[in-house]
Scaffold this motif. Structure first.
Motif, PDB file in Angstrom:
ATOM      1  N   VAL A 239     -39.157  32.597  -7.042  1.00  0.00           N
ATOM      2  CA  VAL A 239     -38.375  33.117  -5.800  1.00  0.00           C
ATOM      3  C   VAL A 239     -38.097  31.504  -4.858  1.00  0.00           C
ATOM      4  N   THR A 240     -39.071  30.985  -4.618  1.00  0.00           N
ATOM      5  CA  THR A 240     -39.436  29.958  -3.826  1.00  0.00           C
ATOM      6  C   THR A 240     -38.557  28.970  -4.095  1.00  0.00           C
ATOM      7  N   ALA A 241     -38.598  28.515  -5.403  1.00  0.00           N
ATOM      8  CA  ALA A 241     -38.047  27.321  -6.024  1.00  0.00           C
ATOM      9  C   ALA A 241     -36.368  27.557  -5.789  1.00  0.00           C
ATOM     10  N   LEU A 242     -35.954  29.038  -6.340  1.00  0.00           N
ATOM     11  CA  LEU A 242     -34.483  29.197  -6.411  1.00  0.00           C
ATOM     12  C   LEU A 242     -34.113  29.251  -4.817  1.00  0.00           C
ATOM     13  N   GLY A 243     -34.972  29.602  -4.026  1.00  0.00           N
ATOM     14  CA  GLY A 243     -34.637  29.704  -2.633  1.00  0.00           C
ATOM     15  C   GLY A 243     -34.195  28.283  -2.130  1.00  0.00           C
ATOM     16  N   LEU A 244     -35.159  27.502  -2.429  1.00  0.00           N
ATOM     17  CA  LEU A 244     -34.941  25.990  -1.920  1.00  0.00           C
ATOM     18  C   LEU A 244     -33.668  25.246  -2.297  1.00  0.00           C
ATOM     19  N   LEU A 245     -33.280  25.513  -3.915  1.00  0.00           N
ATOM     20  CA  LEU A 245     -32.190  25.282  -4.234  1.00  0.00           C
ATOM     21  C   LEU A 245     -30.694  26.015  -3.694  1.00  0.00           C
ATOM     22  N   GLY A 246     -31.011  27.077  -3.420  1.00  0.00           N
ATOM     23  CA  GLY A 246     -29.620  27.622  -2.656  1.00  0.00           C
ATOM     24  C   GLY A 246     -29.601  27.390  -1.282  1.00  0.00           C
ATOM     25  N   ILE A 247     -30.725  26.929  -0.445  1.00  0.00           N
ATOM     26  CA  ILE A 247     -30.545  26.151   0.721  1.00  0.00           C
ATOM     27  C   ILE A 247     -29.825  24.984   0.648  1.00  0.00           C
ATOM     28  N   GLU A 248     -30.397  24.167  -0.464  1.00  0.00           N
ATOM     29  CA  GLU A 248     -29.785  22.587  -0.509  1.00  0.00           C
ATOM     30  C   GLU A 248     -28.425  23.072  -0.651  1.00  0.00           C
ATOM     31  N   SER A 249     -27.884  23.877  -1.424  1.00  0.00           N
ATOM     32  CA  SER A 249     -26.524  24.157  -1.788  1.00  0.00           C
ATOM     33  C   SER A 249     -25.509  24.683  -0.587  1.00  0.00           C
ATOM     34  N   TYR A 250     -26.269  25.618   0.104  1.00  0.00           N
ATOM     35  CA  TYR A 250     -25.448  25.947   1.236  1.00  0.00           C
ATOM     36  C   TYR A 250     -25.534  25.017   2.402  1.00  0.00           C
ATOM     37  N   GLU A 251     -26.276  24.110   2.710  1.00  0.00           N
ATOM     38  CA  GLU A 251     -26.192  23.114   3.372  1.00  0.00           C
ATOM     39  C   GLU A 251     -25.116  21.900   2.942  1.00  0.00           C
ATOM     40  N   SER A 252     -24.842  21.733   1.735  1.00  0.00           N
ATOM     41  CA  SER A 252     -23.832  21.061   1.177  1.00  0.00           C
ATOM     42  C   SER A 252     -22.357  21.620   0.995  1.00  0.00           C
ATOM     43  N   GLU A 253     -22.495  22.907   1.642  1.00  0.00           N
ATOM     44  CA  GLU A 253     -21.337  23.792   1.458  1.00  0.00           C
ATOM     45  C   GLU A 253     -20.742  24.151   0.186  1.00  0.00           C
ATOM     46  N   ASP A 254     -21.819  24.021  -0.621  1.00  0.00           N
ATOM     47  CA  ASP A 254     -21.549  24.767  -2.042  1.00  0.00           C
ATOM     48  C   ASP A 254     -22.042  26.062  -2.234  1.00  0.00           C
ATOM     49  N   TYR A 255     -21.184  26.862  -1.344  1.00  0.00           N
ATOM     50  CA  TYR A 255     -21.545  28.383  -1.146  1.00  0.00           C
ATOM     51  C   TYR A 255     -21.811  29.177  -2.416  1.00  0.00           C
ATOM     52  N   ARG A 256     -20.630  28.929  -3.410  1.00  0.00           N
ATOM     53  CA  ARG A 256     -20.829  29.431  -4.420  1.00  0.00           C
ATOM     54  C   ARG A 256     -22.208  29.365  -5.381  1.00  0.00           C
ATOM     55  N   ALA A 257     -22.635  28.194  -5.592  1.00  0.00           N
ATOM     56  CA  ALA A 257     -23.845  27.747  -5.874  1.00  0.00           C
ATOM     57  C   ALA A 257     -25.128  28.357  -5.368  1.00  0.00           C
ATOM     58  N   ALA A 258     -24.895  28.250  -3.959  1.00  0.00           N
ATOM     59  CA  ALA A 258     -26.139  28.647  -3.219  1.00  0.00           C
ATOM     60  C   ALA A 258     -26.109  30.572  -3.390  1.00  0.00           C
ATOM     61  N   MET A 259     -24.941  31.038  -3.432  1.00  0.00           N
ATOM     62  CA  MET A 259     -24.886  32.450  -3.968  1.00  0.00           C
ATOM     63  C   MET A 259     -25.678  32.729  -5.295  1.00  0.00           C
ATOM     64  N   GLU A 260     -25.270  32.052  -6.201  1.00  0.00           N
ATOM     65  CA  GLU A 260     -25.901  32.338  -7.631  1.00  0.00           C
ATOM     66  C   GLU A 260     -27.367  31.978  -7.778  1.00  0.00           C
ATOM     67  N   PHE A 261     -27.920  30.833  -7.026  1.00  0.00           N
ATOM     68  CA  PHE A 261     -29.226  30.556  -6.880  1.00  0.00           C
ATOM     69  C   PHE A 261     -30.130  31.680  -6.173  1.00  0.00           C
ATOM     70  N   TRP A 262     -29.475  32.394  -5.136  1.00  0.00           N
ATOM     71  CA  TRP A 262     -30.142  33.348  -4.354  1.00  0.00           C
ATOM     72  C   TRP A 262     -29.903  34.803  -5.365  1.00  0.00           C
TER      73      TRP A 262
END
Length: 417
Positions: A239-262
């Protein structure tokens, strides 16, 4: 420590006794055999003297041949009887040589010496001394402050550095205080002493990456990405590692990737983690909708709950007492592991209750992960979850999980055979 060394000394003496006592007893047996040997020689000497007297009497003519033969035969019989008695009362001779005595004493000296050598190599007398000399309650019954507790834990870790549990506890404490650099150091020390094949390793490594991430002002760098990749290689659903990747993607405005990681992280998320992840998914979804993009179906966001009205059949009320335990749970049809469960008592019935993911037995087995379930309420006379003959039960099956909107009437109406 005095008690330790006294115990070692006593055990060493006991080991020496196992070697020397048989030698001592052997010498006693050897001495006991000697009198029997002397008695046998004396009997033979008496026989010879008496036979010589008989020969002299016969030669002098005072003893005829017939009486001579009779007395000689009697004398021989007495000798044989004495010899038999001596042999019967004697054990097999025991010979304790000088060489065997020296060997026994050498073994007696080597046993404690070898024991001390092995203990000096593999023993932990130093750790024992630390544990025995540590005060039972350094705060004298007073509840310590967070700073005092941290200081005490740090002092303990100076004495016992190879303690992954202690380092992990210290890191968690610093994490809650938002001292992310100190937390990262603590997680790093915990990983240093935690075996890589330990089941907790991936989770701790993910927390280490998270502490590094926050210590770096929420920015990903090569070290953090390496730790995230390492964590996901050990547990693809951490959960923690995927959460970090989601945060990184969200901050990069890659919302679709962030949503998939989460969404992937929801697989193993606890209830508290799931609430946070769902908030992130909703935010990413809204960003995509605002940008005019299409959004996939998100069944994870659907509110999954089963509403029940649980009651006890009037015909069975005479078989229960108010303090008896009632288990109410939902599980896959034909399965055994509950996906949501609640424990109440007979005194609580009738009862309206909602089963949802907050009542999951584990993050991997949630109500929202099933399509259909069977819902059961059971009065347990033993107070144990496993059904026993004589328990009272009621079941509704199958129940559609995601389309459930009505309140289901669940009656405890039959006896478990």
């Amino acid at each position: 420590m005095t008690a330790l060394w006294l115990g070692i000394a006593l055990l060493s003496l006991l080991a020496v006794a196992f070697v020397l006592v048989p030698v001592y007893r052997g010498r006693q047996l050897e001495d006991a055999v000697q009198p029997d040997v002397d008695r046998r020689e004396l009997n033979i000497s008496i026989y010879q003297e008496r036979l010589a007297e008989l020969d002299a009497e016969r030669a002098a003519g005072s003893l005829d041949q017939e009486n001579y033969d009779f007395l000689k035969l009697e004398l021989e019989r007495n000798l044989l009887q004495d010899v038999d008695d001596t042999v019967a009362s004697s054990s097999k001779p025991v010979r304790i040589t000088r060489q065997s005595i020296i060997t026994a004493f050498l073994l007696a000296a080597l046993i404690p010496a070898m024991g001390l050598a092995i203990y000096s190599q593999y023993g932990r007398s130093g750790d024992l001394a630390v544990a025995m000399n540590r005060p039972a309650d350094p705060f004298n019954g007073r509840k310590p402050t967070v700073e005092e507790a941290i200081t005490a834990l740090q002092e303990r870790l100076k004495e016992e550095p190879e303690n992954p549990e202690g380092w992990y506890l210290l890191a968690n404490t610093f994490m809650s205080m938002q001292n992310f650099s100190a937390a990262a150091d603590g997680y790093g020390k915990a990983l240093k002493y935690l075996p890589e094949d330990a089941p907790q390793y991936a989770g701790v490594n993910g927390q280490y990456a998270q502490a590094l991430f926050f210590a770096n002002s929420g920015k990903m760098n090569q070290q953090i990405r390496s730790e995230v990749d390492k964590t996901l290689s050990l547990d693809p659903f951490d959960v923690t590692a995927l959460g970090l990747l989601g945060i990184e993607s969200y901050e990069s405005e890659d919302y679709r990737a962030a949503m998939e990681f989460w969404r992937k992280a929801l697989t193993n998320a606890s209830t508290e983690q799931a609430d946070s992840l769902k908030s992130g998914i909703i935010s990413a979804r809204d960003k995509l909708i605002a940008a005019g993009e299409t959004v996939p179906d998100l069944p994870e966001l659907a509110e999954v709950k089963i509403q029940l009205a649980v009651s006890l059949s009037p015909e069975l009320k005479s078989r229960v007492t108010p303090d008896m335990t009632v288990f109410i749970f939902a599980r896959p049809v034909g399965g055994r592991m509950p996906l949501a469960a609640k424990r109440v008592t007979v005194a609580d019935l009738p009862l309206n209750i909602v089963l949802d993911d907050s009542m999951a037995m584990s993050p991997q087995a949630k109500l929202s992960g099933a399509e259909t379930v069977e819902v059961t309420a059971r009065v347990s006379a033993s107070g144990q979850p496993t059904p026993q003959p004589g328990d009272l039960s009621g079941t509704i099956s199958p129940v559609a999980v995601h389309d459930q909107v009505d309140i289901l009437e669940l009656s405890i109406d039959h006896i478990v055979e």
